[in-house]
Design a protein around this motif. Structure first.
Motif, PDB file in Angstrom:
ATOM      1  N   THR A 169      13.827  -4.065   6.897  1.00 14.31           N
ATOM      2  CA  THR A 169      12.724  -4.976   7.207  1.00 14.31           C
ATOM      3  C   THR A 169      11.925  -5.359   5.967  1.00 14.31           C
ATOM      4  N   LYS A 196      10.205  -0.931  14.457  1.00 11.12           N
ATOM      5  CA  LYS A 196      10.712  -1.995  13.596  1.00 11.12           C
ATOM      6  C   LYS A 196      11.784  -2.814  14.308  1.00 11.12           C
ATOM      7  N   ARG A 199      10.116  -5.501  16.193  1.00  2.86           N
ATOM      8  CA  ARG A 199       9.668  -6.573  15.309  1.00  2.86           C
ATOM      9  C   ARG A 199      10.821  -7.509  14.960  1.00  2.86           C
ATOM     10  N   ASP A 309       2.890  -8.549   5.731  1.00  2.00           N
ATOM     11  CA  ASP A 309       2.487  -7.242   6.244  1.00  2.00           C
ATOM     12  C   ASP A 309       0.992  -6.992   6.010  1.00  2.00           C
ATOM     13  N   LYS A 310       0.535  -7.279   4.782  1.00  2.00           N
ATOM     14  CA  LYS A 310      -0.870  -7.023   4.455  1.00  2.00           C
ATOM     15  C   LYS A 310      -1.260  -7.829   3.227  1.00  2.00           C
ATOM     16  N   HIS A 329       6.071  -1.044   4.998  1.00  2.00           N
ATOM     17  CA  HIS A 329       5.700  -2.414   5.317  1.00  2.00           C
ATOM     18  C   HIS A 329       6.848  -3.132   6.023  1.00  2.00           C
ATOM     19  N   VAL A 330       6.493  -4.175   6.752  1.00  2.00           N
ATOM     20  CA  VAL A 330       7.446  -5.084   7.368  1.00  2.00           C
ATOM     21  C   VAL A 330       7.113  -6.488   6.840  1.00  2.00           C
ATOM     22  N   VAL A 333       4.078  -8.093   0.989  1.00  2.00           N
ATOM     23  CA  VAL A 333       2.773  -7.594   0.567  1.00  2.00           C
ATOM     24  C   VAL A 333       2.205  -8.604  -0.428  1.00  2.00           C
TER      25      VAL A 333
END
Length: 338
Positions: A169, A196, A199, A309-310, A329-330, A333
């Motif tokens: 992912t 995951k 997702r 993800d963020k 994370h997915v 970033v």
């Protein structure tokens, strides 16, 4: 302007911001105010000495950025102040054969990267960012998305009815799922958890295999999920620890596209498995400027959105690298600049 550099080699905790001067754009150059930067596993491997090419020390990291033009040098015709742009991964590879020395002229390993507030680059090292794509979204496209696009649009491009296998992912794999589905392909994905897996299904994956539960996942993909035929394309981001299973999953005449090296262990490639697969093994290095331009057009046409993800603030760059290194994370970033 502020720029980040690693004060020590092999130490991700040594990332420090400092004040640096930025020059005026010369002939054919533009000054970019950076608005967002996206991280790749590559950025970590460079610092930890795990990259496939040589690396110069003390450079500004990161290859992927989005921003706006604030000044142009003499002779610039592609852009004007106020235009929104994204970086290209290889600043001198515009199309065709890879230029000599391109490996040591990429951001973060041969020349200063984009984790800074302003940067002067050649106008050819940028492409336009459409207004309906945010800076944070645009910053995710130069490396991971372009790599996925290059993997799926090679000598035998993926089309409706093809079957694609993606691994995990991370950024490239998520983009590959989205793009392959937009092309009308059937997507089989691997992952490590039920969360995951959900997702991946939400993004369009038709089948998901948990490799912690199915150890011989390549054989499972071929025999069970494709009726003994095998997949048309494997987007191979794992590296030495996953390549043999990828070779078991691909059909004769299919492609295993070598992209990443997320695994550190190296048990070696089974030559007889490689030869017996009758598959094409293709190694790629992201792609050229033309590939990024094609990717942006296809991305907009399919009305896709990157999975972020963020998003971290510029002052949180160290935390962003730590989050990336943790591997939970997915998707992408991103660091917001300014």
């Amino acid at each position: 302007m502020r720029a980040y550099r690693f004060d020590e080699p092999n130490n991700l905790q040594a990332l420090r911001a400092r004040q640096e001067a930025v020059g005026a754009p010369q002939r054919g150059e533009v000054l970019v105010r950076v608005r967002a930067v996206a991280l790749n596993y590559r950025d970590i491997s460079l610092i930890l000495g795990r990259y496939v090419w040589d690396t110069a020390a003390g450079l500004i990291p990161c290859s992927d950025a989005a921003g706006e033009i604030v000044a142009v040098g003499e002779g610039v015709t592609d852009f004007k102040p106020g235009d929104r742009v994204i970086s290209i991964f290889h600043p001198r590879w515009f199309g065709g054969r890879v230029p000599k020395g391109a490996a040591m002229q990429t951001y973060g390993n041969g020349v200063d990267g984009w984790l800074c507030e302003e940067k002067v680059v050649s106008q050819e090292a940028l492409v336009a960012l459409p207004d309906d794509i945010s800076f944070e979204e645009g910053a995710t496209l130069p490396c991971a998305a372009t790599t996925a696009w290059t993997a799926l649009s090679g000598a035998t491009p993926i089309r409706a009815g093809s079957t694609v296998l993606t691994l995990g992912t991370g950024g490239v794999s998520i983009f590959a799922v989205q793009l392959a589905k937009a092309m009308g392909a059937r997507v089989i994905a691997t992952t490590s958890s039920a969360e995951k897996a959900e997702r991946l299904r939400a993004l369009g994956a038709d089948e998901v295999v948990n490799y912690n539960e199915v150890e011989a996942w390549g054989r499972h993909v071929r025999k069970t999920l494709t009726g003994g035929v095998g997949v048309d394309c494997v987007v191979e981001v794992g590296g030495p620890a996953t390549i043999n299973e990828s070779l078991r999953a691909v059909r004769p005449g299919g492609e295993v596209v070598l992209i990443g090296f997320l695994s550190e262990e190296n048990p070696g490639i089974d030559y007889f498995l490689l030869k017996g697969s009758n598959a094409v093994v293709r190694s790629i290095a992201v792609g050229d400027r033309a590939a990024l331009e094609d990717l942006v057009r296809a991305w907009r046409g399919a009305r896709l959105k990157p999975v972020i993800d963020k998003v971290f603030d510029f002052d949180e760059a160290l935390e962003a690298f730590a989050h990336m290194q943790a591997g939970r994370h997915v998707g992408k970033v991103v660091i917001r600049v300014g």
